[in-house]
Design a protein around this motif. Structure first.
Motif, short mmCIF file in Angstrom:
data_model
loop_
_atom_site.label_atom_id
_atom_site.label_comp_id
_atom_site.label_asym_id
_atom_site.label_seq_id
_atom_site.Cartn_x
_atom_site.Cartn_y
_atom_site.Cartn_z
N VAL A 84 -4.19 -4.68 -0.26
CA VAL A 84 -2.96 -3.35 -0.12
C VAL A 84 -2.38 -4.33 -0.14
O VAL A 84 -0.70 -3.29 1.03
N LYS B 168 2.94 -3.82 4.30
CA LYS B 168 2.47 -2.33 4.96
C LYS B 168 2.16 -2.39 6.61
O LYS B 168 3.28 -1.52 6.92
N LEU C 75 5.03 9.58 2.76
CA LEU C 75 4.27 9.26 1.39
C LEU C 75 5.40 9.80 0.85
O LEU C 75 4.71 9.26 -0.22
N ILE D 283 7.76 5.85 -2.38
CA ILE D 283 6.72 5.87 -3.15
C ILE D 283 6.37 4.01 -3.92
O ILE D 283 5.59 3.64 -4.36
N ASP E 101 5.71 0.39 -3.17
CA ASP E 101 4.35 -0.39 -2.47
C ASP E 101 4.48 -1.01 -1.75
O ASP E 101 4.10 -1.34 -0.38
N GLN F 230 5.42 0.88 1.49
CA GLN F 230 5.03 2.01 2.16
C GLN F 230 4.02 1.46 3.90
O GLN F 230 3.89 0.27 3.90
N VAL G 231 0.00 5.46 4.94
CA VAL G 231 0.46 5.84 3.13
C VAL G 231 -0.12 4.89 2.27
O VAL G 231 -1.22 6.26 1.50
N ALA G 232 -0.53 3.66 2.97
CA ALA G 232 -0.98 3.10 2.26
C ALA G 232 -3.00 3.24 2.66
O ALA G 232 -3.88 3.25 1.39
N VAL H 243 -3.21 6.44 0.45
CA VAL H 243 -3.82 6.18 -1.36
C VAL H 243 -4.52 5.34 -1.80
O VAL H 243 -5.39 6.06 -2.68
N LEU H 244 -5.18 4.45 -0.37
CA LEU H 244 -6.28 3.86 -1.03
C LEU H 244 -7.89 5.17 -1.38
O LEU H 244 -8.75 4.91 -2.06
N GLY I 64 -7.82 7.94 -1.78
CA GLY I 64 -7.67 8.84 -2.64
C GLY I 64 -8.25 8.86 -3.97
O GLY I 64 -9.03 8.49 -5.15
N GLN I 65 -8.05 6.33 -4.46
CA GLN I 65 -8.79 5.80 -5.19
C GLN I 65 -10.46 5.64 -5.42
O GLN I 65 -11.05 5.52 -6.05
#
Length: 282
Positions: free
Chosen positions: A71, A76, A221, A225, A227, A230, A234-235, A238-239, A241-242
């Motif tokens: 990330v 970040k 968030l 947007i 990278d 962020q 947020v990082a 997002v990670l 969620g993947q």
């Protein structure tokens, strides 16, 4: 002749009971953090074999390294530090200026202004996202750290103004009158008298504003947007969620996400304690 028992000794059992209750509560709150630390320092194979509650046989840091590189955590972390630090300082400054005008200056319509700040502080972030998105698109602040700093400075200052205005409204008038007799203008009264006396309270607000802004997720968030812009929450979101991380890497991400805020809190713990103690004494 009967011996008299000092009231302090009669209260000792109750004090010990409260103290032990707080110790148990602290231990319960620290258990999840301890589990995260154990799993962050555990290899995936050892996690699968021994489970999440076992103590690692050896320190495994590859999960932390993998997450950091995946990330670009350094960027970040810097973004979160810049945004949270800027918001904390600016919100305290704005809160002091507003509260000085409302609490000591006694401007006309003070009650309505305070009501407006209170309403602004209670608005849900979901109601702000859509207008902020279109507004920032129009003014060129979308996907910029400055835009997020402006938003949270206003949000945090609304709470700070409401709190400080009630505090400064009870400020000793004798001190203010003595300063004015000595020739101090309004700005000198604020800088040389009001701010130094209110420093413990301002320190508490600074700590709270930093931690609250650090933990913000929804608005960053939507507004950040890219990278490279962020923040840490947020990082992490997002990670997660993947769904591309194993259990140990997930624990490493949680540890790295919360550790800076914990370190900041511990560094300013004395400031926080002193501010609350002064407030209780007053």
């Amino acid at each position: 002749m009967t011996a008299t028992v000092h009231p302090r000794h009669r209260r000792d059992p109750a004090r010990h009971l409260v103290l032990w209750g707080l110790v148990v509560l602290a231990a319960v709150m620290l258990v999840p953090f301890a589990i995260i630390v154990l799993n962050a320092l555990k290899s995936p194979a050892e996690y699968a074999a021994s489970g999440p509650l076992s103590v690692p046989d050896e320190v495994y840091t590859q999960g932390i390294v993998d997450f950091w590189q995946r990330v670009d955590f350094g960027v970040k972390l810097l973004n979160s530090l810049v945004i949270s630090g800027s918001v904390a300082v600016l919100a305290v400054v704005v809160s002091v200026l507003n509260a000085y005008a409302l609490g000591i200056g006694r401007i006309r319509g003070r009650l309505w202004v305070l009501t407006l700040f209170l309403i602004a502080n209670t608005l849900p972030q979901e109601a702000l996202v859509y207008p902020l998105y279109h507004l920032f698109k129009q003014v060129g602040l979308y996907d910029t750290r400055l835009g997020v700093v402006i938003v949270f400075t206003i949000v945090q200052a609304a709470f700070g103004t409401y709190l400080l205005s009630s505090t400064l409204s009870g400020f000793p008038r004798e001190v203010l009158e003595a300063a004015r007799v000595d020739g101090a203008n309004r700005w000198q009264v604020l800088v040389r008298i009001v701010v130094p006396i209110s420093r413990p309270t301002l320190g508490v607000l600074l700590v709270f504003f930093f931690i609250w802004t650090w933990n913000e997720f929804l608005i960053p968030l939507v507004l950040l947007i890219s990278d490279e812009n962020q923040t840490v929450p947020v990082a992490l979101g997002v990670l997660q969620g993947q769904r591309s991380m194993d259990a140990t890497t997930t624990s490493a991400s949680a540890l790295l996400g919360v550790l800076p805020a914990v370190v900041f809190f511990l560094l300013f713990q004395r400031t926080l304690t002193r501010g609350m103690t002064v407030g209780a004494i007053r």
